[in-house]
Design a protein around this motif. Sequence first.
Motif, PDB file in Angstrom:
ATOM      1  N   GLU A  35       0.822  -1.274   0.055  1.00 52.13           N
ATOM      2  CA  GLU A  35      -0.363   0.089  -0.098  1.00 52.13           C
ATOM      3  C   GLU A  35       0.809   1.345  -0.097  1.00 52.13           C
ATOM      4  O   GLU A  35       0.797   2.505  -0.432  1.00 52.13           O
ATOM      5  CB  GLU A  35      -1.045   0.185   1.553  1.00 52.13           C
ATOM      6  N   ILE A  36       2.238   0.693   0.577  1.00 45.44           N
ATOM      7  CA  ILE A  36       3.207   2.770   1.128  1.00 45.44           C
ATOM      8  C   ILE A  36       3.491   2.643   0.088  1.00 45.44           C
ATOM      9  O   ILE A  36       3.505   3.603  -0.874  1.00 45.44           O
ATOM     10  CB  ILE A  36       4.014   2.722   2.434  1.00 45.44           C
ATOM     11  N   GLU A  37       4.359   1.244  -1.026  1.00 42.52           N
ATOM     12  CA  GLU A  37       4.807   1.689  -2.216  1.00 42.52           C
ATOM     13  C   GLU A  37       3.814   2.395  -3.840  1.00 42.52           C
ATOM     14  O   GLU A  37       3.713   3.097  -3.991  1.00 42.52           O
ATOM     15  CB  GLU A  37       5.379   0.014  -2.425  1.00 42.52           C
ATOM     16  N   ARG A  38       2.305   1.631  -3.574  1.00 42.85           N
ATOM     17  CA  ARG A  38       1.416   1.966  -4.066  1.00 42.85           C
ATOM     18  C   ARG A  38       1.234   3.861  -4.062  1.00 42.85           C
ATOM     19  O   ARG A  38       0.902   4.483  -5.089  1.00 42.85           O
ATOM     20  CB  ARG A  38       0.407   1.145  -4.353  1.00 42.85           C
ATOM     21  N   GLU A  39       1.108   4.394  -2.935  1.00 41.52           N
ATOM     22  CA  GLU A  39       1.132   5.687  -2.482  1.00 41.52           C
ATOM     23  C   GLU A  39       1.887   6.704  -2.429  1.00 41.52           C
ATOM     24  O   GLU A  39       1.979   7.261  -3.529  1.00 41.52           O
ATOM     25  CB  GLU A  39       0.412   5.795  -1.286  1.00 41.52           C
ATOM     26  N   GLU A  40       3.089   5.823  -3.073  1.00 42.77           N
ATOM     27  CA  GLU A  40       4.304   7.150  -3.043  1.00 42.77           C
ATOM     28  C   GLU A  40       4.351   5.937  -4.407  1.00 42.77           C
ATOM     29  O   GLU A  40       5.517   7.243  -4.825  1.00 42.77           O
ATOM     30  CB  GLU A  40       5.335   5.768  -2.044  1.00 42.77           C
ATOM     31  N   LYS A  41       4.658   5.514  -4.444  1.00 47.01           N
ATOM     32  CA  LYS A  41       4.819   5.290  -6.757  1.00 47.01           C
ATOM     33  C   LYS A  41       6.463   4.984  -6.692  1.00 47.01           C
ATOM     34  O   LYS A  41       7.028   5.710  -7.059  1.00 47.01           O
ATOM     35  CB  LYS A  41       4.201   6.630  -7.379  1.00 47.01           C
ATOM     36  N   ARG A  42       6.610   5.119  -5.144  1.00 48.15           N
ATOM     37  CA  ARG A  42       8.060   4.179  -5.549  1.00 48.15           C
ATOM     38  C   ARG A  42       8.460   2.723  -4.294  1.00 48.15           C
ATOM     39  O   ARG A  42       7.797   2.611  -3.805  1.00 48.15           O
ATOM     40  CB  ARG A  42       9.011   5.587  -4.478  1.00 48.15           C
ATOM     41  N   THR A  43       9.505   2.041  -4.067  1.00 46.95           N
ATOM     42  CA  THR A  43       9.980   1.165  -3.520  1.00 46.95           C
ATOM     43  C   THR A  43      10.593   1.801  -2.279  1.00 46.95           C
ATOM     44  O   THR A  43      10.627   3.054  -1.767  1.00 46.95           O
ATOM     45  CB  THR A  43      10.899   0.203  -4.409  1.00 46.95           C
ATOM     46  N   ILE A  44      10.372   0.317  -1.184  1.00 47.59           N
ATOM     47  CA  ILE A  44      10.411   0.814   0.564  1.00 47.59           C
ATOM     48  C   ILE A  44      12.129   0.817   0.160  1.00 47.59           C
ATOM     49  O   ILE A  44      12.819   2.099   0.848  1.00 47.59           O
ATOM     50  CB  ILE A  44      10.577  -0.345   0.905  1.00 47.59           C
ATOM     51  N   SER A  45      13.170   0.811  -0.766  1.00 46.72           N
ATOM     52  CA  SER A  45      13.945   1.053  -0.274  1.00 46.72           C
ATOM     53  C   SER A  45      14.731   2.548  -1.122  1.00 46.72           C
ATOM     54  O   SER A  45      15.578   2.782  -0.327  1.00 46.72           O
ATOM     55  CB  SER A  45      14.975   0.412  -1.598  1.00 46.72           C
ATOM     56  N   GLU A  46      13.540   2.635  -2.249  1.00 50.02           N
ATOM     57  CA  GLU A  46      14.014   4.216  -2.612  1.00 50.02           C
ATOM     58  C   GLU A  46      13.476   5.345  -1.399  1.00 50.02           C
ATOM     59  O   GLU A  46      13.982   5.987  -0.887  1.00 50.02           O
ATOM     60  CB  GLU A  46      13.173   4.826  -3.432  1.00 50.02           C
ATOM     61  N   ILE A  47      13.212   4.954  -0.471  1.00 50.58           N
ATOM     62  CA  ILE A  47      11.972   5.574   0.896  1.00 50.58           C
ATOM     63  C   ILE A  47      12.705   5.385   1.873  1.00 50.58           C
ATOM     64  O   ILE A  47      13.280   6.573   2.195  1.00 50.58           O
ATOM     65  CB  ILE A  47      10.600   5.078   0.949  1.00 50.58           C
ATOM     66  N   PHE A  48      13.466   4.841   2.435  1.00 59.45           N
ATOM     67  CA  PHE A  48      14.632   4.671   3.210  1.00 59.45           C
ATOM     68  C   PHE A  48      15.654   5.467   2.336  1.00 59.45           C
ATOM     69  O   PHE A  48      16.138   6.412   3.120  1.00 59.45           O
ATOM     70  CB  PHE A  48      15.254   3.238   3.638  1.00 59.45           C
ATOM     71  N   ALA A  49      16.202   5.568   1.063  1.00 63.84           N
ATOM     72  CA  ALA A  49      17.159   6.183   0.803  1.00 63.84           C
ATOM     73  C   ALA A  49      17.343   7.373   0.737  1.00 63.84           C
ATOM     74  O   ALA A  49      18.413   8.130   0.631  1.00 63.84           O
ATOM     75  CB  ALA A  49      17.789   5.714  -0.884  1.00 63.84           C
ATOM     76  N   THR A  50      15.891   7.791   0.109  1.00 64.31           N
ATOM     77  CA  THR A  50      15.488   9.450  -0.001  1.00 64.31           C
ATOM     78  C   THR A  50      15.450   9.642   1.001  1.00 64.31           C
ATOM     79  O   THR A  50      15.631  11.407   1.639  1.00 64.31           O
ATOM     80  CB  THR A  50      14.692   9.360  -0.851  1.00 64.31           C
ATOM     81  N   ASP A  51      14.284   9.354   1.822  1.00 66.54           N
ATOM     82  CA  ASP A  51      13.486  10.245   3.369  1.00 66.54           C
ATOM     83  C   ASP A  51      13.847   9.487   4.436  1.00 66.54           C
ATOM     84  O   ASP A  51      13.857  10.075   5.661  1.00 66.54           O
ATOM     85  CB  ASP A  51      12.294  10.948   3.288  1.00 66.54           C
ATOM     86  N   GLY A  52      14.509   8.098   4.087  1.00 67.55           N
ATOM     87  CA  GLY A  52      14.843   7.652   5.784  1.00 67.55           C
ATOM     88  C   GLY A  52      14.204   7.187   6.172  1.00 67.55           C
ATOM     89  O   GLY A  52      12.910   7.476   6.306  1.00 67.55           O
ATOM     90  N   GLU A  53      14.448   6.191   7.053  1.00 66.05           N
ATOM     91  CA  GLU A  53      13.454   5.148   7.887  1.00 66.05           C
ATOM     92  C   GLU A  53      13.117   5.832   8.650  1.00 66.05           C
ATOM     93  O   GLU A  53      11.424   5.415   8.930  1.00 66.05           O
ATOM     94  CB  GLU A  53      14.265   4.117   8.465  1.00 66.05           C
ATOM     95  N   SER A  54      12.413   6.794   9.216  1.00 72.01           N
ATOM     96  CA  SER A  54      11.448   7.497  10.302  1.00 72.01           C
ATOM     97  C   SER A  54      10.046   7.857   9.471  1.00 72.01           C
ATOM     98  O   SER A  54       8.910   7.983   9.851  1.00 72.01           O
ATOM     99  CB  SER A  54      12.022   8.340  10.889  1.00 72.01           C
ATOM    100  N   TYR A  55      10.815   8.412   8.999  1.00 72.10           N
ATOM    101  CA  TYR A  55       9.619   8.718   7.357  1.00 72.10           C
ATOM    102  C   TYR A  55       8.689   7.988   7.184  1.00 72.10           C
ATOM    103  O   TYR A  55       7.367   7.390   7.141  1.00 72.10           O
ATOM    104  CB  TYR A  55      10.181   9.670   6.172  1.00 72.10           C
TER     105      TYR A  55
END
Length: 169
Positions: A35-55
């Motif tokens: 759900e998070i990947e779909r809403e963010e239109k990016r993978t979990i790895s990309e989310i961690f790399a760009t916005d960090g774990e706490s985001y």
Amino acid sequence: MSNVILIGFMGCGKTTVGLRLSYRLRRTVIDTDKEIEREEKRTISEIFATDGESYFRDRETQSLRKLIDTAANQIISVGGGLPMREENRRLLRELGQVFYLRAEAETIYERLKDDTTRPLLQGENPLTKIKTLLQERDPYYREAADVVITVDGKSFDEILCEIEEKVIE
Ligand code: S3P
């Protein structure tokens, strides 16, 4: 809200068990990571790399809050780190019956040693990281769970039967 919720460490089989259980119980399945990947239109790895774990952790809580308003009679599988937050454990309990799929560190390592999609396990010595994290997390998984299912050495069919026996319809 009589949802069936699957929690546990990365690689314990939540996604596969969730899918198979959805066929057997004729309920739809939702995966918070997807759900998070779909809403963010990016993978979990990309989310961690760009916005960090706490985001990412805040996104997990948001997605659970949304499920409180929308999910009923579903199968819900959640990311391995989600039950670490107290608010999330409370929301999980509110959502339904929580099953902890418990696997030994060695089982997890064998399944994930070639995986590149889990940012937390990409460093040196993943087995040690798995052991440390699992030891840290196991009490929280147990606290959140209504039922603990040990998965080591079991087939998916065996795991599914054990869950089905315990599901409160
Ligand atoms: C995580 C588990 C992953 C995903 C993210 C962080 C964790 O989900 O949410 O990589 O902290 O254990 P899976 O448990 O589905 O692999």
